[in-house]
Design an enzyme around this catalytic site. Sequence first.
Site, PDB file in Angstrom:
ATOM      1  N   LYS A 185       0.835  -1.201   0.000  1.00  0.00           N
ATOM      2  CA  LYS A 185       0.000   0.000   0.000  1.00  0.00           C
ATOM      3  C   LYS A 185       0.873   1.256   0.000  1.00  0.00           C
ATOM      4  O   LYS A 185       0.508   2.262  -0.585  1.00  0.00           O
ATOM      5  CB  LYS A 185      -0.931  -0.006   1.214  1.00  0.00           C
ATOM      6  CG  LYS A 185      -2.021  -1.063   1.095  1.00  0.00           C
ATOM      7  CD  LYS A 185      -3.097  -0.910   2.145  1.00  0.00           C
ATOM      8  CE  LYS A 185      -4.122  -2.025   1.982  1.00  0.00           C
ATOM      9  NZ  LYS A 185      -5.241  -1.922   2.912  1.00  0.00           N
TER      10      LYS A 185
ATOM     11  N   GLU B 187      -2.589   6.500   8.283  1.00  0.00           N
ATOM     12  CA  GLU B 187      -3.307   7.443   7.425  1.00  0.00           C
ATOM     13  C   GLU B 187      -4.218   8.301   8.279  1.00  0.00           C
ATOM     14  O   GLU B 187      -4.684   7.863   9.328  1.00  0.00           O
ATOM     15  CB  GLU B 187      -4.228   6.661   6.481  1.00  0.00           C
ATOM     16  CG  GLU B 187      -3.732   6.501   5.088  1.00  0.00           C
ATOM     17  CD  GLU B 187      -4.735   5.707   4.250  1.00  0.00           C
ATOM     18  OE1 GLU B 187      -4.271   5.107   3.294  1.00  0.00           O
ATOM     19  OE2 GLU B 187      -5.951   5.696   4.545  1.00  0.00           O
TER      20      GLU B 187
ATOM     21  N   HIS C  72     -14.931  -3.426   8.948  1.00  0.00           N
ATOM     22  CA  HIS C  72     -14.175  -3.095   7.729  1.00  0.00           C
ATOM     23  C   HIS C  72     -14.370  -4.107   6.609  1.00  0.00           C
ATOM     24  O   HIS C  72     -13.582  -4.168   5.677  1.00  0.00           O
ATOM     25  CB  HIS C  72     -12.677  -2.943   8.004  1.00  0.00           C
ATOM     26  CG  HIS C  72     -12.371  -1.850   8.983  1.00  0.00           C
ATOM     27  ND1 HIS C  72     -12.597  -0.528   8.695  1.00  0.00           N
ATOM     28  CD2 HIS C  72     -11.877  -1.891  10.240  1.00  0.00           C
ATOM     29  CE1 HIS C  72     -12.249   0.203   9.749  1.00  0.00           C
ATOM     30  NE2 HIS C  72     -11.819  -0.602  10.699  1.00  0.00           N
TER      31      HIS C  72
ATOM     32  N   ARG D  73      -6.790  -8.261  -8.582  1.00  0.00           N
ATOM     33  CA  ARG D  73      -7.438  -9.570  -8.714  1.00  0.00           C
ATOM     34  C   ARG D  73      -8.908  -9.348  -8.997  1.00  0.00           C
ATOM     35  O   ARG D  73      -9.383  -8.220  -8.990  1.00  0.00           O
ATOM     36  CB  ARG D  73      -7.299 -10.334  -7.400  1.00  0.00           C
ATOM     37  CG  ARG D  73      -7.844  -9.495  -6.258  1.00  0.00           C
ATOM     38  CD  ARG D  73      -7.967 -10.207  -4.959  1.00  0.00           C
ATOM     39  NE  ARG D  73      -8.043  -9.271  -3.844  1.00  0.00           N
ATOM     40  CZ  ARG D  73      -9.161  -8.740  -3.366  1.00  0.00           C
ATOM     41  NH1 ARG D  73     -10.320  -9.012  -3.934  1.00  0.00           N
ATOM     42  NH2 ARG D  73      -9.143  -7.913  -2.342  1.00  0.00           N
TER      43      ARG D  73
END
Lengths: 504, 165
Positions: free
Chosen positions: A115, A199, A234, A291
Amino acid sequence: MKSVLIANRGEIAVRVARTCREMGIRTVAVYSDVDKNSLHVLEADQTVALGGSTPAESYLDQAKIIDAAKRTGADAIHPGYGFLSENAGFAERVEKSGLIWIGPPASAITKMGSKTEARALMIDAKVPVVPGTRGAVSNAQEAIEFAKKAGFPVLLKAAAGGGGKGMRVVRNEADLEAALGAAQREAKSAFGDDAVYVEKYLEEPKHIEVQIFADKHGNAIYLGERECSMQRRHQKIIEEAPSAAVSPELRKSMGETAVMAAKACGYANAGTCEFLLDKTGAYYFLEMNTRLQVEHPVTELVTGLDLVRLQIEVARGNKLPIKQEDVKLRGHAVEVRVYAEDVLGGFLPSTGKLSLWRPPSGPGLREDTGMYEGSEISRFYDPMISKLIAFGENREAAIDRMLRALSEYFIAGVMTNIGFCKFVLERDEFRSGNFDTGTIERILLPAYREYVENCEVQPDWLAAAIALANRQYYTDVTFFKRSMADVQSGWKTAGRAAALNNHG
Amino acid sequence: MFDRSNIKIGKHEYEVLHSESQLKVNGKDVPEKDFVLIKRMARINLGDRYKSFVVNRNGDDLWLLMNGREYPLVIETDRDRLLKVASQNTEGGSSGATIRAAMPGLVVRIAVKVGQTVKRSDPVLILEAMKMENEVRSPADGVVKEIKVNERDSVDKGSVMVVLE
């Protein structure tokens, strides 16, 4: 490509095999000991036992899988989602063994798989990203420094992550160190890599993702967006295409940004750019999933395309059969992920045997599953029972159809989220389209608890029927009909009574 | 001779008495309905509509499923009452709280030691299920009497992990 080994299990293995069969391609299934009677095994043309029960001993064992492909004469490997699907090392190994990898190039998986690296690449490609640390943090102090600068709350994320694993929201400094430790352990156990970055946590955003497709000849298109904001822990549970919050202009802008992102990493095959969309209509690149996604069927229904077929064509080296202007969205699709879980007990997995499974059917429905009645939901794998997808000419029609489908659905033996999903689909929060990734935990879960605990008084006949049904459960009689003496009329007609008599 | 079932749907209680020829709920006669049970699907014809339902069991939990909706359900029959009395007689009289696994999973870390004093909602251990870490907290104030699991053990739903006194 005449034979494909599907390096996965469950519904996605079954779904990939279906397209292969339509294309005249032989399928090879692999399976762990736990899965020996699974649907994906029973329906494959050829099967190879990997042994073991944990993923590490089976679906993650690269050498065993490549060996299985060699021994069965497969000439390609489809990784499905999860497991090895985003493992660049595996993709490379597959191609080095002379097999075709049905997925993006290893180099693109590497770039997007981290990421932190993906963020850096996107910043350079002028794709908007959420403010955060440029790379993984090495200690709590670094995380605290960023959090103080950007302001709490912050989100800790595994660099190699996905599916909510290794992810923690931290609202104050005191909790940061412990949360970082937990996120790192989770990341290590799920992905074998404990790198975690920080973040800024956006409050109340929508999670919107764009499906892209690229071939090996430099062509790339976007296939519209998916609304994935209905999440718990999540993880997505209800998805839609298109999103009620995305205008044609925004769709075009996000789509073109996603194509830019794909081109920046030399992408080919199916991919998904995930974005956070805030209330002002600004969007930020979150990550790219290299994917096929779990929720790809909603895109298939509104575009009329078979994404697995496109994946195979692109892997064969063919050009994309359509151009951007050929992509026409039609109607609306809603997907519910039917999970074996205890919703009010914190959405925890519920294991056991599907002692009864009566799925809905009829117009406009699709269900992708790897289960059948009698299947076991084990603790070793994700407890998803199926993906139920409803299609309608517009959003209202698709939602009404899904509600009808859920009211027909009966599962026993495990607890499921069917009741909860039906409750969500009936609520104004959902019907208005005005919801975000926190709506379930903030509003809908507490409301559901209240709804379940304070259900209204039920008619006497229901209590009576439950008592009778329960007696049959003990005595194991499969058929019971009470005497037909009509004590109070108006309850049944002679015709219906006669019809039921015929059953007796 | 009536069979008695005490049924609770959500917070509402119903006493059902049934014999071959009669059904009473909370003392009132219930008008006859067509009622069919095939495998575990019950179907009742109400004349102007029909209803299907299933009683779902998972461990000790019971749920009524109807119209895509779930209702918490408790059923106690004469037979259940007899079984309960029988099992109480064999269990003995331990008074301390036990911490059971709410889900099947893997014990990742144990945060307490035998003899340690814990307060209600103190973290006791971390249970990993589906790769998510879940903190298990103490249900009561007490002293850790026994730890029945080790780190890296895999546990079934409902199994006793820690005993408090």
